[in-house]
Design a protein around this motif. Sequence first.
Motif, PDB file in Angstrom:
ATOM      1  N   MET A 128       0.836  -1.195   0.000  1.00 22.13           N
ATOM      2  CA  MET A 128       0.000   0.000   0.000  1.00 22.13           C
ATOM      3  C   MET A 128       0.877   1.253   0.000  1.00 22.13           C
ATOM      4  SD  MET A 128      -2.935  -1.363  -0.149  1.00 22.13           S
ATOM      5  CE  MET A 128      -3.889   0.166  -0.024  1.00 22.13           C
ATOM      6  N   LEU A 129       0.518   2.215  -0.837  1.00 24.19           N
ATOM      7  CA  LEU A 129       1.223   3.491  -0.908  1.00 24.19           C
ATOM      8  C   LEU A 129       0.191   4.598  -1.064  1.00 24.19           C
ATOM      9  CD1 LEU A 129       3.999   4.926  -1.061  1.00 24.19           C
ATOM     10  CD2 LEU A 129       3.848   4.710  -3.544  1.00 24.19           C
ATOM     11  N   GLY A 130       0.005   5.359   0.013  1.00 26.77           N
ATOM     12  CA  GLY A 130      -0.977   6.442  -0.023  1.00 26.77           C
ATOM     13  C   GLY A 130      -2.388   5.956  -0.245  1.00 26.77           C
ATOM     14  N   GLY A 131      -2.695   4.780   0.291  1.00 26.61           N
ATOM     15  CA  GLY A 131      -4.038   4.222   0.140  1.00 26.61           C
ATOM     16  C   GLY A 131      -4.258   3.469  -1.159  1.00 26.61           C
ATOM     17  N   PHE A 132      -3.220   3.344  -1.983  1.00 24.50           N
ATOM     18  CA  PHE A 132      -3.337   2.633  -3.255  1.00 24.50           C
ATOM     19  C   PHE A 132      -2.426   1.406  -3.266  1.00 24.50           C
ATOM     20  CE2 PHE A 132      -4.440   7.032  -4.228  1.00 24.50           C
ATOM     21  CZ  PHE A 132      -5.612   6.889  -4.960  1.00 24.50           C
ATOM     22  N   GLU A 133      -2.903   0.350  -3.926  1.00 23.68           N
ATOM     23  CA  GLU A 133      -2.076  -0.834  -4.118  1.00 23.68           C
ATOM     24  C   GLU A 133      -1.114  -0.601  -5.278  1.00 23.68           C
ATOM     25  OE1 GLU A 133      -4.417  -4.321  -4.713  1.00 23.68           O
ATOM     26  OE2 GLU A 133      -4.630  -4.716  -2.565  1.00 23.68           O
ATOM     27  N   VAL A 134       0.162  -0.817  -5.036  1.00 21.72           N
ATOM     28  CA  VAL A 134       1.167  -0.676  -6.097  1.00 21.72           C
ATOM     29  C   VAL A 134       1.948  -1.982  -6.191  1.00 21.72           C
ATOM     30  CG1 VAL A 134       1.369   1.823  -5.808  1.00 21.72           C
ATOM     31  CG2 VAL A 134       2.870   0.308  -4.505  1.00 21.72           C
ATOM     32  N   PRO A 135       2.525  -2.270  -7.357  1.00 22.14           N
ATOM     33  CA  PRO A 135       3.289  -3.519  -7.523  1.00 22.14           C
ATOM     34  C   PRO A 135       4.411  -3.636  -6.502  1.00 22.14           C
ATOM     35  CG  PRO A 135       2.903  -2.486  -9.654  1.00 22.14           C
ATOM     36  CD  PRO A 135       2.465  -1.494  -8.615  1.00 22.14           C
TER      37      PRO A 135
END
Length: 229
Positions: free
Chosen positions: A142-149
């Motif tokens: 999670m990065l800033g509320g978003f899923e990133v690879p």
Amino acid sequence: MIAKPLGSLLFFIYNIVNNYAIAIILFTVIVKVLLLPLTLNQVKQTKEMQKIQPELKKLQDKYKNDKETLNKKMMELYSEHKINPLGGCLPLIIQMPILFGLFGALRNPVEYVFKGKEALASIATDAPFLWLQNLVDPDVFMLGGFEVPGILPIIAAVSTYLSMNTMNSAANQADQPQAMKTMNLLLPLMILWWGKSFPAGLTLYWVISNLFQMAQQLLLPKGVKLKEE
């Protein structure tokens, strides 16, 4: 459906090694060995491409102000020497049906790999591997509320780029068709994005496949050269 035979092969390997991650790695090696004839053809195409570089250079100098004619003459030269200018991408393209079939098998291992044996599937797929909690869920953070690879998709993207760009020498890369250059950039980005939804086991397959491919690209030309000598 290709997911069923792929799942059966993976289950067969798992029964031997009793480790889901190792089974996927061995599965990958087996697939690459089966694709070896295609890889050998790729090496041959690369050697032919190197031989016609002087002729390509002459065409580029002669038609440098006429791109349409240049492309036509280059295609004629490729045809004359039986060269597929996109041949370097073939091993990766051929793997796409395997990739999507394996995606189905690894996304639903109970049905395709372990044939309804839920307890065994749970034991196998829930086992951690390196930093991964399991090989069923995607490797994301999670990065800033978003899923990133996560780490594995990044490694998959980088290894894809390196694999595609080590198929030819630096000199040859400069003369690649624009479509090939575009594919060299787009496919790694696509793999990175897909890593957000792919099971980690599938991304592991792709990474091992790329590493095996790069080893082939380094070793096979030397073997072919020795054979010719």
